[in-house]
Scaffold this active site. Structure first.
Site, short mmCIF file in Angstrom:
data_model
loop_
_atom_site.label_atom_id
_atom_site.label_comp_id
_atom_site.label_asym_id
_atom_site.label_seq_id
_atom_site.Cartn_x
_atom_site.Cartn_y
_atom_site.Cartn_z
CB ALA A 1 -1.52 -3.31 11.14
CB THR B 1 -1.02 -0.36 18.77
OG1 THR B 1 -1.14 0.99 19.25
CG2 THR B 1 -2.66 -0.71 18.33
NE ARG C 1 -0.71 9.39 21.49
CZ ARG C 1 -1.69 10.17 22.23
NH1 ARG C 1 -1.63 10.55 23.52
NH2 ARG C 1 -2.76 10.45 21.38
CE1 TYR D 1 -3.71 0.65 14.05
CE2 TYR D 1 -3.45 2.33 15.65
CZ TYR D 1 -3.02 1.23 15.09
OH TYR D 1 -1.66 0.62 15.50
CB SER D 2 -7.34 1.95 18.87
OG SER D 2 -8.66 2.97 18.75
CB THR E 1 -0.94 0.11 1.12
OG1 THR E 1 -0.05 0.12 2.29
CG2 THR E 1 -1.93 -1.19 1.37
N PRO F 1 -10.47 14.50 16.04
CG PRO F 1 -12.41 14.32 14.46
CD PRO F 1 -10.86 14.50 14.40
CD GLU G 1 -2.84 4.69 18.73
OE1 GLU G 1 -4.32 5.02 18.24
OE2 GLU G 1 -2.19 4.98 18.07
#
Length: 353
Positions: free
Chosen positions: A81, A132, A222, A158-159, A34, A290, A134
């Site tokens: 991923a 992850t 983070r 995503y998470s 990708t 967001p 997350e």
């Protein structure tokens, strides 16, 4: 040999390169290529017979069955991923397809392959799933860091998709006995990271004299880990991790985003100064994304206690090496900044101007 999925991406490519620096064990590298998968990341392996690259999707069951039958790997490491939160907000379907459906099909093919192995080969086989921090959600500033038993509370498409894949991996161990390992890692940085993520985006923009967009107040915290330390942790988990277990991997480096950006500016002021101006003058606060999680923090004491792993790099040494790598590899940066990349950056940050 081992099978690595997503081995042309940022973390996967670093793992492949590090593995073949330390071992003669061959790698089958499956990557769909990708926007973030880049064979230039693996250019130094051209002609190396230990590295077999196959372009393909982990969602392609027929391809997976064919590869497992032909190459008979002793382990599968799943790096494949979709991983960018902002992209998941704009277009979550790709994340569902790759992170959930793709992981499911990889698990199914792996289960079928594993079930047909001889008993001693079954005992030695491992399926290592790279995930992850997350998936655990967001922490308040005074909360303890995430441990492996922390409740899953994903807050972005995503998470959520990664949390679903983690649950599938766990289920395949408990239901079918597939010898799986899961790693949940904090924010990575280092060579070959696609310049949509915070650190490479700031470096690339600064060198181009563009604004350095900082979401909200810049106080999102983070835990940062140099990618080569992540690779060494994965090797340790593959070597001696207990099937069915989860291992959190972190750098013990909690920092707010604005501090990261200011550190990059300071390093560039030293390595490639702008006449009469600091790169800090390019910092621009923009509208927050967001549902932006305020803090992630990893408690990596389990992997240290049980497997003897700790990161080798401090944030100071790792970020210095990273900035220098991007300065030394301007051609790589130019090549990955295609028209599609520029369109994405313009769209994402124009909305927050």
């Amino acid at each position: 040999m081992i099978l690595v999925t997503g081995g042309a991406g940022f973390i996967g490519a670093n793992f492949v390169l590090d593995w073949l620096e330390r071992s003669d064990e061959a790698i089958i590298n499956l990557d769909v290529l990708t926007y973030a998968g880049n064979l230039e990341n693996l250019k130094t392996l051209e002609g190396d017979k230990r590295h077999v690259f196959v372009q393909g999707d982990i969602g392609n069951s027929d391809l997976l069955i064919h590869l497992l039958k032909d190459y008979r790997p002793r382990a599968i490491l799943n790096f494949a991923a979709e991983s960018h939160v902002d992209r998941s907000i704009h277009g979550p379907e790709d994340f569902i397809q790759t992170n959930i459906v793709g992981t499911f099909r990889l698990l199914e093919a792996s289960r079928d392959y594993w079930s047909r192995l001889k008993e001693n080969e079954k005992q030695q086989f491992r399926f290592l799933h790279v995930s992850t921090d997350e998936v655990y959600g967001s922490l308040a500033k005074d909360e303890m860091p995430f441990t492996e038993t922390h409740r899953y509370e994903p807050n972005s498409p995503y998470s959520a998709s990664k949390a679903a894949s983690d649950h599938l991996v766990r289920a395949y161990h408990h239901t079918y006995g597939l010898p799986v390992l899961t790693t949940n890692c904090s924010n990575n940085y280092g060579p070959y990271q696609f310049p949509e993520k915070l650190i490479p985006l700031m470096i690339v923009n600064a060198l181009a004299g563009k604004s350095l967009p900082v979401y909200g107040d810049g106080q999102q915290i983070r835990d940062w880990l140099y990618v080569k330390d992540h690779c060494s942790a994965i090797r340790r988990v593959l070597e001696d991790g207990i099937p069915g277990q989860i291992y959190n991997i972190g750098g013990w480096n909690e920092k707010p985003n604005i501090e990261i950006v200011e550190t990059i500016c300071s390093l560039l002021d030293t390595f490639r100064p702008r006449e009469g101006h600091s790169y800090r003058n390019l910092i621009k606060y923009v509208a927050d994304r967001p549902g932006h999680d305020r803090r992630y923090a990893i408690d990596a004491s389990k992997i240290e206690r049980e497997l003897g792993w700790r990161p080798a790099e401090t944030f100071e040494t790792g970020i210095s090496k990273t900035v220098q790598w991007y300065l030394d590899n301007a051609a790589w940066v130019t090549h990955v900044q295609s028209g599609a990349y520029r369109h994405w950056v313009e769209k994402n940050y124009k909305e927050r101007a």
